[in-house]
Design an enzyme around this catalytic site. Structure first.
Site, PDB file in Angstrom:
ATOM      1  N   ARG A  56       0.823  -1.211   0.000  1.00 29.29           N
ATOM      2  CA  ARG A  56       0.000   0.000   0.000  1.00 29.29           C
ATOM      3  C   ARG A  56       0.858   1.263   0.000  1.00 29.29           C
ATOM      4  NH1 ARG A  56      -5.029   0.464   0.269  1.00 29.29           N
ATOM      5  NH2 ARG A  56      -5.214   2.165   1.764  1.00 29.29           N
ATOM      6  N   ASN A  65      -9.924  -2.729  -5.005  1.00 33.56           N
ATOM      7  CA  ASN A  65      -8.843  -1.796  -4.683  1.00 33.56           C
ATOM      8  C   ASN A  65      -7.545  -2.331  -5.296  1.00 33.56           C
ATOM      9  OD1 ASN A  65      -6.677  -0.371  -3.231  1.00 33.56           O
ATOM     10  ND2 ASN A  65      -8.352   0.415  -1.990  1.00 33.56           N
ATOM     11  N   ALA A  88      -6.924   9.947   1.995  1.00 37.51           N
ATOM     12  CA  ALA A  88      -7.401   9.770   0.624  1.00 37.51           C
ATOM     13  C   ALA A  88      -6.230   9.984  -0.331  1.00 37.51           C
ATOM     14  CB  ALA A  88      -8.528  10.748   0.317  1.00 37.51           C
ATOM     15  N   HIS A 147     -14.830   8.848  -3.744  1.00 32.93           N
ATOM     16  CA  HIS A 147     -14.956   7.398  -3.586  1.00 32.93           C
ATOM     17  C   HIS A 147     -15.041   7.019  -2.120  1.00 32.93           C
ATOM     18  CE1 HIS A 147     -10.604   7.992  -3.039  1.00 32.93           C
ATOM     19  NE2 HIS A 147     -10.561   6.820  -2.427  1.00 32.93           N
ATOM     20  N   CYS A 161     -31.263  -2.022  24.729  1.00 35.18           N
ATOM     21  CA  CYS A 161     -30.114  -1.664  23.885  1.00 35.18           C
ATOM     22  C   CYS A 161     -29.588  -0.288  24.337  1.00 35.18           C
ATOM     23  CB  CYS A 161     -30.564  -1.618  22.425  1.00 35.18           C
ATOM     24  SG  CYS A 161     -29.523  -0.641  21.327  1.00 35.18           S
ATOM     25  N   CYS A 213     -30.466   2.523  21.897  1.00 37.94           N
ATOM     26  CA  CYS A 213     -31.893   2.897  21.942  1.00 37.94           C
ATOM     27  C   CYS A 213     -32.139   3.806  23.148  1.00 37.94           C
ATOM     28  CB  CYS A 213     -32.782   1.653  22.040  1.00 37.94           C
ATOM     29  SG  CYS A 213     -32.972   0.761  20.480  1.00 37.94           S
TER      30      CYS A 213
HETATM   31 ZN   LIG Z   1     -31.032  -0.208  19.678  1.00 38.07          ZN
END
Ligand SMILES: [Zn+2]
Ligand SMILES: [Zn+2]
Length: 342
Positions: free
Chosen positions: A20, A75, A157, A163, A193, A196
């Site tokens: 890379r 990629n 980037a 992209h 949760c 939530c």
């Molecule tokens: Zn949730």
């Protein structure tokens, strides 16, 4: 070929991917400043440069229009790729860097950005995000898919052309594993949760809310790690981004675009990253895991204390950041992304 290596002293994992370092602009001299061209003869993502792509995996076309609107490609310098041969090491722990690394080219035009596309074009982009995540999660041996976007060279980037990327891997990366573990314990202890519950609290107080739509909340989190960190969260409980319904995609895309415009106004077009936290595959449908998109502009740089302690210092107030983002005067500027080179 890349490797996943484990540090004996911490148990932490890292992807070693030396190839890379050969990415085009990583070593290239800085380009002259000024506005980018609509199409760049040097850019492999611009139309007409297909021979420079390693392949084309999927394309979206607009009805009655020539050319493509969104294109998915492998990629060229993948962090992970399909490989099975594990490194043979006597004294260290490592695995083959097995996985998938794809790029979602978001529009033909070089100088557009995610927030300057038309709503129709942006819908094609976020639909491609979801559809690629679905395809990658369905692949054998894949446990995690991370969809992310880097904007600006200092945010990682290497190409300017709009992209996003998706990396799929067979393990659950450390941050996501810790997030999942915490959420599972929270659900076991409280019977609810955690996200939530957080959404209920935040929509009651509203001091950290940036914007609420029918299905989503954009907010600066109570314990934001970074200045101007933004979360976009579905108001209904869904464990994975791949659960997002067709009817919600446009709303999600427009909210994301408005958050990007708010950052542009408040922070003068900062480099940024976003990533979507989705449940690992073995937790699909889980009552404890709630997906979110985290958008982080590059404002503060972590220093030695964060390096030493892993405990972020956020030098700004989440409440003040949310107020600034909420009150930003944003306009919708569309760059015609479909105009092809003449
Ligand atoms: Zn949730
Ligand atoms: Zn380009």
């Amino acid at each position: 070929m890349s490797e996943l290596r484990q540090d004996r002293t911490s148990g932490g994992w890292v992807i070693i991917a030396p190839h890379r370092g050969q990415r085009p602009q990583a070593a290239a001299p800085a380009r002259p400043s000024g506005p980018p061209p609509a199409f760049d003869p040097q850019c492999p993502f611009c139309p007409g440069h297909e021979s420079e792509l390693p392949g084309i995996l999927a394309e979206t076309k607009a009805a009655g229009e020539p050319g493509w609107t969104v294109r998915v490609v492998p990629n060229k310098y993948p962090a992970l790729q399909a490989q099975t041969e594990a490194p043979h090491l006597a004294e260290h722990v490592a695995q083959a860097g097995n996985g998938v690394h794809e790029v979602v080219i978001e529009c033909p035009r070089h100088d557009a950005q995610l927030d300057t596309l038309s709503a129709e074009e942006r819908l094609a982009v976020v639909t491609a995000y979801r559809d690629r995540c679905q395809v990658l999660f369905a692949a054998p041996g894949i446990e995690t898919v991370i969809l992310f976007r880097n904007h600006g060279p200092s945010a990682g980037a290497s190409l300017l052309h709009p992209h996003a990327q998706a990396i799929a891997l067979g393990m659950v990366p450390p941050r996501l594993a810790a997030l999942n573990e915490w959420a599972k314990l929270y659900h076991a202890d409280h019977g609810v949760c955690a996200m939530c519950e957080e959404l209920q609290i935040e929509t009651r107080h509203r001091e950290r809310v940036i914007e609420e739509t029918d299905r989503f909340l954009a907010l600066v989190p109570f314990a934001a790690e970074h200045p101007y960190e933004i979360w976009i969260v579905p108001l209904d409980h869904h464990a994975s981004f791949i659960d997002i319904e067709d009817a919600a995609l446009a709303e999600f895309g427009e909210l994301l675009a408005r958050c990007l415009r708010r950052l542009k106004v408040v922070l003068n077009d900062p480099p940024y990253n976003f990533a979507i936290d989705s449940a690992p595959k073995h937790e699909f449908g889980a009552a404890h895991f709630h997906w979110r998109l985290r958008l982080v502009p590059q404002v503060a740089i972590w220093g030695g204390f964060e390096l030493g302690g892993g405990l972020p210092i956020n030098p700004s107030s989440p409440e003040d950041d949310a107020a600034a983002l909420r009150m930003a005067r944003i306009e919708n500027r569309v760059i015609d992304a479909r105009r092809q080179p003449g």
